[in-house]
Design a protein around this motif. Structure first.
Motif, PDB file in Angstrom:
ATOM      1  N   LEU A  27      63.089 -83.136 -27.452  1.00 34.79           N
ATOM      2  CA  LEU A  27      64.821 -82.415 -26.594  1.00 34.79           C
ATOM      3  C   LEU A  27      64.516 -83.393 -25.321  1.00 34.79           C
ATOM      4  N   TYR A  28      63.042 -82.402 -24.652  1.00 37.44           N
ATOM      5  CA  TYR A  28      63.200 -83.824 -23.417  1.00 37.44           C
ATOM      6  C   TYR A  28      62.897 -84.935 -23.330  1.00 37.44           C
ATOM      7  N   SER A  29      62.399 -85.338 -24.531  1.00 41.62           N
ATOM      8  CA  SER A  29      62.214 -87.190 -24.885  1.00 41.62           C
ATOM      9  C   SER A  29      63.721 -87.471 -24.319  1.00 41.62           C
ATOM     10  N   GLY A  30      64.486 -86.807 -25.698  1.00 37.95           N
ATOM     11  CA  GLY A  30      65.251 -86.877 -25.456  1.00 37.95           C
ATOM     12  C   GLY A  30      66.459 -86.809 -24.720  1.00 37.95           C
ATOM     13  N   VAL A  31      66.803 -86.373 -23.296  1.00 41.52           N
ATOM     14  CA  VAL A  31      66.740 -85.855 -22.159  1.00 41.52           C
ATOM     15  C   VAL A  31      66.234 -86.924 -21.172  1.00 41.52           C
ATOM     16  N   LEU A  32      65.198 -86.865 -21.097  1.00 38.87           N
ATOM     17  CA  LEU A  32      64.481 -87.838 -20.377  1.00 38.87           C
ATOM     18  C   LEU A  32      64.370 -89.122 -19.691  1.00 38.87           C
ATOM     19  N   SER A  33      63.704 -89.381 -21.145  1.00 39.14           N
ATOM     20  CA  SER A  33      63.269 -90.684 -22.225  1.00 39.14           C
ATOM     21  C   SER A  33      64.187 -91.575 -21.957  1.00 39.14           C
ATOM     22  N   THR A  34      65.913 -91.299 -22.270  1.00 41.79           N
ATOM     23  CA  THR A  34      66.313 -91.826 -22.631  1.00 41.79           C
ATOM     24  C   THR A  34      67.259 -92.932 -21.594  1.00 41.79           C
ATOM     25  N   ARG A  35      66.783 -92.154 -20.743  1.00 45.09           N
ATOM     26  CA  ARG A  35      67.510 -92.801 -19.369  1.00 45.09           C
ATOM     27  C   ARG A  35      66.550 -93.518 -18.281  1.00 45.09           C
ATOM     28  N   VAL A  36      64.995 -93.091 -19.537  1.00 46.55           N
ATOM     29  CA  VAL A  36      64.012 -94.396 -18.528  1.00 46.55           C
ATOM     30  C   VAL A  36      63.956 -95.511 -18.283  1.00 46.55           C
ATOM     31  N   ALA A  37      64.958 -96.380 -19.135  1.00 42.69           N
ATOM     32  CA  ALA A  37      64.957 -97.739 -19.407  1.00 42.69           C
ATOM     33  C   ALA A  37      66.309 -98.017 -17.616  1.00 42.69           C
ATOM     34  N   ALA A  38      67.021 -97.360 -18.330  1.00 41.97           N
ATOM     35  CA  ALA A  38      68.307 -97.732 -17.236  1.00 41.97           C
ATOM     36  C   ALA A  38      67.392 -97.657 -15.135  1.00 41.97           C
ATOM     37  N   PHE A  39      66.738 -96.584 -15.575  1.00 37.91           N
ATOM     38  CA  PHE A  39      66.150 -96.612 -14.111  1.00 37.91           C
ATOM     39  C   PHE A  39      65.372 -97.711 -13.763  1.00 37.91           C
ATOM     40  N   ARG A  40      65.002 -98.066 -14.304  1.00 33.23           N
ATOM     41  CA  ARG A  40      63.844 -98.749 -14.403  1.00 33.23           C
ATOM     42  C   ARG A  40      64.346-100.504 -13.801  1.00 33.23           C
ATOM     43  N   GLN A  41      66.184-100.433 -14.859  1.00 33.82           N
ATOM     44  CA  GLN A  41      66.349-101.679 -14.500  1.00 33.82           C
ATOM     45  C   GLN A  41      66.453-102.279 -12.955  1.00 33.82           C
ATOM     46  N   GLY A  42      66.808-101.286 -11.771  1.00 30.95           N
ATOM     47  CA  GLY A  42      67.124-101.425 -10.252  1.00 30.95           C
ATOM     48  C   GLY A  42      65.759-100.910  -9.774  1.00 30.95           C
ATOM     49  N   SER A  43      65.088-101.353  -8.624  1.00 33.71           N
ATOM     50  CA  SER A  43      63.986-100.802  -8.273  1.00 33.71           C
ATOM     51  C   SER A  43      64.162 -99.852  -7.511  1.00 33.71           C
ATOM     52  N   ARG A  44      65.719 -99.255  -7.492  1.00 34.27           N
ATOM     53  CA  ARG A  44      65.163 -97.797  -6.879  1.00 34.27           C
ATOM     54  C   ARG A  44      65.712 -96.645  -6.919  1.00 34.27           C
ATOM     55  N   VAL A  45      65.751 -95.681  -7.389  1.00 30.10           N
ATOM     56  CA  VAL A  45      66.480 -94.543  -7.721  1.00 30.10           C
ATOM     57  C   VAL A  45      67.332 -93.664  -7.207  1.00 30.10           C
ATOM     58  N   ASP A  46      68.134 -92.678  -7.279  1.00 32.01           N
ATOM     59  CA  ASP A  46      69.119 -91.723  -6.763  1.00 32.01           C
ATOM     60  C   ASP A  46      68.244 -90.542  -6.838  1.00 32.01           C
ATOM     61  N   LEU A  47      67.996 -89.844  -6.119  1.00 37.16           N
ATOM     62  CA  LEU A  47      67.331 -88.484  -6.530  1.00 37.16           C
ATOM     63  C   LEU A  47      68.479 -87.668  -6.763  1.00 37.16           C
ATOM     64  N   ARG A  48      69.798 -87.919  -6.270  1.00 42.78           N
ATOM     65  CA  ARG A  48      70.425 -86.704  -6.936  1.00 42.78           C
ATOM     66  C   ARG A  48      70.809 -87.353  -8.189  1.00 42.78           C
ATOM     67  N   ASP A  49      71.306 -88.126  -8.545  1.00 46.20           N
ATOM     68  CA  ASP A  49      71.178 -88.372 -10.485  1.00 46.20           C
ATOM     69  C   ASP A  49      70.134 -87.473 -10.803  1.00 46.20           C
ATOM     70  N   LEU A  50      68.276 -87.985  -9.987  1.00 46.51           N
ATOM     71  CA  LEU A  50      67.080 -86.964 -11.026  1.00 46.51           C
ATOM     72  C   LEU A  50      66.952 -85.653 -11.198  1.00 46.51           C
ATOM     73  N   LEU A  51      67.826 -85.076  -9.779  1.00 43.35           N
ATOM     74  CA  LEU A  51      68.382 -83.927  -9.919  1.00 43.35           C
ATOM     75  C   LEU A  51      69.008 -83.197 -10.961  1.00 43.35           C
ATOM     76  N   ALA A  52      70.619 -83.808 -11.037  1.00 43.31           N
ATOM     77  CA  ALA A  52      70.958 -83.369 -12.556  1.00 43.31           C
ATOM     78  C   ALA A  52      70.238 -83.429 -13.007  1.00 43.31           C
TER      79      ALA A  52
END
Length: 311
Positions: A27-52
């Motif tokens: 479950l956690y792999s599906g929810v979080l790890s599938t977003r890792v590639a998208a976050f790594r595309q840029g050098s910055r991440v939005d913390l509000r996105d990470l909160l949601a």
């Protein structure tokens, strides 16, 4: 101790510590790890996105914790990888990145930070022993985001009430302080596993009239320091003024709680008053003291030195 810890630091290097709860792993792999590639595309991440995303992960993980328990009671005993479909990689694959209205209301603007400074700590089943003993009031699922070692986002979800507490330090939160706290004497919440060992230590600091409440789960203990959540019983036995832990503890057990406490103006430190760095190794060996509505410095000054040989 968590049955599985997932640490992403920085957002692409996942460390899995799986001790037998496969459903939560998927479950956690599906929810979080599938977003890792998208976050790594840029050098910055939005913390509000990470909160949601963290709220979504904690809630979905809680569903699976609850569903697994019910399946075991009914004799099914099968592993379920997502809420809707057996054998899938988890609902996280179709997360829309939508920000929930309650977060938008309290955190109207995003906040970007360098991706390499971010560490994500996950505890998908806090109070494991209590879970097996059907003491479900203690069970939580937790996600924490630390930036440069400091806890910034904390989510604590209670699967068996449906309550979710979240906080984004300096931006917003959906929990609040209680109206009053006491240090003379306080009610101190401690782990069930060593309540007897710390009794003399706590009474030496605050007197024999101190109420010592044994409880399971670090997430539950932190929530005892704040105002009751909507579906809590609001019993005074569920409330504490101070949370004290004297032995080694994993950072995925305490990071989310540290963020909640900090967002409310409180502190979570080692027994010596040191801040805990939420990066690097997985554990904290300095014990901890957490308070929300008290003078934390004055609290620490009353604590004697912890001697494991004499307690």
């Amino acid at each position: 101790m968590a049955p599985m810890g997932l640490r992403l630091s920085p957002l692409g290097a996942a460390i899995f510590c799986l001790l037998g709860v496969g459903v939560v792993y998927h479950l956690y792999s599906g929810v979080l790890s599938t977003r890792v590639a998208a976050f790594r595309q840029g050098s910055r991440v939005d913390l509000r996105d990470l909160l949601a995303l963290s709220v979504e992960a904690a809630v979905q993980g809680g569903r699976e914790v609850r569903r697994t328990l019910i399946g075991g009671r009914e004799g099914g005993g099968r592993e379920v990888n997502s809420e809707e479909h057996d054998g899938s990689a988890g609902e996280g694959e179709v997360w829309t990145k939508a920000i929930p209205p309650d977060i938008l209301k309290k955190v109207p603007e995003g906040k970007e930070v360098p991706a390499h400074m971010v560490t994500v700590w996950i505890d998908p089943l806090d109070a494991t022993q209590e879970y097996t003993e059907n003491m479900l009031q203690y069970v939580t699922t937790m996600v924490c985001v630390a930036v440069d070692g400091e806890p910034v986002i904390g989510v604590i979800h209670k699967p068996f009430t449906g309550d979710t507490a979240w906080a984004f330090v300096g931006q917003g939160h959906n929990v609040s302080r209680r109206s009053s706290y006491s240090l003379s004497p306080p009610t101190v919440i401690v782990s069930r596993s060593h309540a007897g060992r710390v009794r003399s230590f706590i009474q030496g600091a605050f007197g024999n009239a101190t109420t010592i409440t044994p409880a399971g789960g670090a997430g539950y203990k932190v929530l005892s320091l704040v105002a009751p959540l909507p579906h809590d019983t609001a019993s005074t036995s569920d409330q504490a003024d101070v949370y004290i832990h004297v032995t080694y503890i994993k950072k995925w057990d305490i990071c989310a709680g540290a963020a909640l406490v900090k967002a409310l103006g409180g502190r979570m430190t080692t027994l010596k008053g040191e801040d805990i760095d939420y990066r690097g190794n997985e554990g904290n060996s300095g014990g901890l003291v957490a308070s929300v509505g008290l003078d934390h410095k004055a609290l620490l000054e009353r604590l004697p030195a912890w001697d494991p040989e004499n307690h």
